[in-house]
Scaffold this active site. Structure first.
Site, PDB file in Angstrom:
ATOM      1  N   ASP A  26       3.124  -4.491   7.859  1.00 24.95           N
ATOM      2  CA  ASP A  26       1.703  -3.926   7.771  1.00 24.95           C
ATOM      3  C   ASP A  26       0.575  -4.978   7.960  1.00 24.95           C
ATOM      4  O   ASP A  26       0.367  -5.534   7.197  1.00 24.95           O
ATOM      5  CB  ASP A  26       1.845  -3.225   6.295  1.00 24.95           C
ATOM      6  N   CYS A  44      -4.882   2.763  -3.690  1.00 25.84           N
ATOM      7  CA  CYS A  44      -3.645   3.139  -2.705  1.00 25.84           C
ATOM      8  C   CYS A  44      -2.567   2.278  -3.153  1.00 25.84           C
ATOM      9  O   CYS A  44      -1.578   1.929  -2.109  1.00 25.84           O
ATOM     10  CB  CYS A  44      -3.742   3.483  -1.369  1.00 25.84           C
ATOM     11  N   HIS A 104       0.943  -1.278  -0.025  1.00 21.90           N
ATOM     12  CA  HIS A 104       0.019   0.071   0.109  1.00 21.90           C
ATOM     13  C   HIS A 104       0.955   1.291   0.051  1.00 21.90           C
ATOM     14  O   HIS A 104       2.022   1.074   0.383  1.00 21.90           O
ATOM     15  CB  HIS A 104      -0.803   0.100   1.241  1.00 21.90           C
ATOM     16  N   LYS A 132     -10.645  -0.436  10.572  1.00 19.83           N
ATOM     17  CA  LYS A 132     -10.858  -1.429   9.893  1.00 19.83           C
ATOM     18  C   LYS A 132     -11.352  -2.887  10.565  1.00 19.83           C
ATOM     19  O   LYS A 132     -11.406  -3.961  10.049  1.00 19.83           O
ATOM     20  CB  LYS A 132      -9.548  -2.144   8.967  1.00 19.83           C
ATOM     21  N   GLN A 177      -4.693  -5.194   7.027  1.00 15.12           N
ATOM     22  CA  GLN A 177      -5.713  -6.105   6.487  1.00 15.12           C
ATOM     23  C   GLN A 177      -5.617  -7.567   7.205  1.00 15.12           C
ATOM     24  O   GLN A 177      -6.457  -8.406   6.820  1.00 15.12           O
ATOM     25  CB  GLN A 177      -5.342  -6.277   4.889  1.00 15.12           C
TER      26      GLN A 177
HETATM   27  N1  PMP Z   1      -1.893  -0.859   4.594  1.00 10.65           N
HETATM   28  C1  PMP Z   1      -2.795  -1.524   4.062  1.00 10.65           C
HETATM   29  C2  PMP Z   1      -2.726  -2.964   3.510  1.00 10.65           C
HETATM   30  C3  PMP Z   1      -4.089  -1.040   3.848  1.00 10.65           C
HETATM   31  O1  PMP Z   1      -4.934  -1.907   2.921  1.00 10.65           O
HETATM   32  C4  PMP Z   1      -4.412   0.273   4.398  1.00 10.65           C
HETATM   33  C5  PMP Z   1      -5.580   0.781   4.154  1.00 10.65           C
HETATM   34  N2  PMP Z   1      -6.427   0.550   2.938  1.00 10.65           N
HETATM   35  C6  PMP Z   1      -3.428   0.994   5.012  1.00 10.65           C
HETATM   36  C7  PMP Z   1      -2.046   0.240   5.000  1.00 10.65           C
HETATM   37  C8  PMP Z   1      -3.702   2.468   5.567  1.00 10.65           C
HETATM   38  O2  PMP Z   1      -4.482   2.292   6.352  1.00 10.65           O
HETATM   39  P1  PMP Z   1      -4.895   3.671   7.134  1.00 10.65           P
HETATM   40  O3  PMP Z   1      -5.660   4.435   6.046  1.00 10.65           O
HETATM   41  O4  PMP Z   1      -5.988   3.275   7.956  1.00 10.65           O
HETATM   42  O5  PMP Z   1      -3.627   4.303   7.656  1.00 10.65           O
END
Ligand code: PMP
Length: 417
Positions: free
Chosen positions: A199, A369, A123, A225, A202
């Site tokens: 990270d 993203c 991401h 999430k 998910q």
């Molecule tokens: N890493 C991953 C794999 C994600 O899916 C996301 C959210 N789509 C993020 C990081 C970022 O999360 P946040 O917007 O809550 O900071």
């Protein structure tokens, strides 16, 4: 407790609302999850009955607020099997947690020419902080290749031979749904002497995560999430590593003593939390974890495996649909999380999402993203994505798959690949 999706759905008020005049079908939980009434009530109760600043009050409601906030850290620590809540730093979200690793450990330990290894499935929040830091400190960034929806482990091992100082990768891809073997990846990185950040945005909401067993040094995730409120996220870090780090934001609460010339830091985790905290966020996250534990995280995972099996089985039968992600075969569906990206041949994913919306169905379309992954690895300008959670029903997936035929009709798509 037996897993009963209809019973669970009763706890989620938003699932009983309409979208475009139709029953809302929410298939965008990878972006953010819906919230159960228990979490909503816990936040409301805090504001209605014990709203006060934490850590400084000698009166009852401040003590209660402090307990609520601190207890939530204890719940988080237990949930991911951290040693204690000293290892649980609250911040805004996964993004801020990763930036915190970049601005503390990496900033304080890396020097010109040092390497950072990422993967092609990250991401943006696990790419951009490292690019900013690399530019500033002249570091070398590398990416392990992604092929057939999974990390190419030979390439990962080869790039580890370049002895990066830090390796940072996602547990679960928010586009491909692939679940990485983070324990193995961590072990390999440690063997080469690298620090490891994972990270977990998910993974933590959907499957049992045990940071001690994985062995990683840092691990990030977001409350929003996992049924909790937005605006609060977690950075887990090993106690002995956090203890050595200098804080980057100074102010109230993060100090032990302050003089006109100098100050000393508070103990962990407070050293990294300057100023008034997101108190209701912590209380809400604690309640979300209680809720998940009440259902059972393994039961949630099992439910999602069944949803993915059902969805893939259905999508495979629809002409002109490409499904992205690991080519696991039906018997290995367990390697996938509840995230399915797809495209309909001849339709732009934004049109697909718009037509889905007209049926009350919320899905996401775009680069999610993860532009390098979508544009360079999948070779697509964008993809549509449906993602599931504990409250998703098979019937909702059926409705979504049926809507693909409507998309083809509206866009007059006749020929398929
Ligand atoms: N890493 C991953 C794999 C994600 O899916 C996301 C959210 N789509 C993020 C990081 C970022 O999360 P946040 O917007 O809550 O900071």
């Amino acid at each position: 407790m037996e897993f009963n999706v209809d019973e669970i759905r009763k706890d989620f008020p938003i699932l009983h609302t309409k979208n475009m005049g139709k029953d809302l079908i929410y298939l965008d939980s990878a972006a953010t999850s819906q919230k159960p009434i228990q979490v909503i009530n816990a936040i409301m109760e805090y504001y209605k009955t014990y709203n006060a600043n934490i850590h400084r009050g000698l009166y009852d409601i401040s003590v209660k607020a402090t307990e609520g906030y601190t207890n939530s850290k204890e719940k988080v620590a237990k949930f991911i099997n951290a040693q204690s809540y000293r290892e649980i730093l609250y911040c805004k979200n996964t993004t801020e947690a990763i930036n915190l690793v970049a601005l503390t450990w990496a900033e304080q330990n890396l020097k010109e020419g040092d390497g950072i290894l990422l993967t092609q499935m990250e991401h943006h929040s696990n790419i951009v902080p490292w690019q900013i830091l690399s530019k500033k400190k002249r570091l070398v960034l590398e990416y392990a290749k992604v092929e057939n929806g999974v990390i190419n482990m030979d390439d990962y091992k080869k790039k580890l031979e370049n002895a990066p100082k830090l390796v940072s990768f996602t547990h679960v891809s928010n586009v491909l749904g692939s679940i990485n073997n983070v324990k193995e990846m961590t072990k390999l990185a440690h063997t080469e002497g690298a620090m490891v950040h994972i990270d977990g945005a998910q993974s933590v909401p959907h499957m049992k995560v045990n940071v001690k067993d994985i062995g990683c040094d840092f691990f990030s995730f977001s409350s929003h999430k996992m049924l909790g409120p937005a605006g609060i996220g977690v950075l887990y870090g090993k106690d002995e590593i956090l203890e050595e780090l200098e804080p980057i934001i100074g102010g109230g609460d993060m100090i032990r003593s302050v003089d006109f010339e100098k100050c000393t830091w508070n103990e962990l985790p407070w050293k990294f939390e300057a100023g008034t905290s997101n108190i209701e966020g912590g209380i809400g996250l604690g309640k979300a974890i209680e809720y998940i534990e009440g259902i059972g995280i393994d039961n949630i995972r099992k439910h999602e495996i069944e949803l993915v099996r059902h969805a893939i089985g259905k999508l495979e039968k629809v002409e002109g649909v490409a499904v992205y992600g690991p080519e696991l075969g039906k018997d290995k569906i367990e390697g996938r999380a509840g995230v399915i990206s797809f495209n309909i041949h001849g339709a732009h994913p934004h049109d697909v999402a718009t037509i889905f919306n007209s049926e009350g169905i919320a899905i996401r379309a775009g680069h999610h993203c993860a532009m390098p992954l979508v544009n360079k690895v999948l070779n697509e300008p964008a993809v549509a994505r449906m993602s599931f959670y504990l409250y998703t029903k098979k019937e909702e997936i059926d409705k979504a798959v049926d809507t693909i035929e409507k998309v083809k009709k509206v866009l007059r798509i006749k020929k398929h690949r």
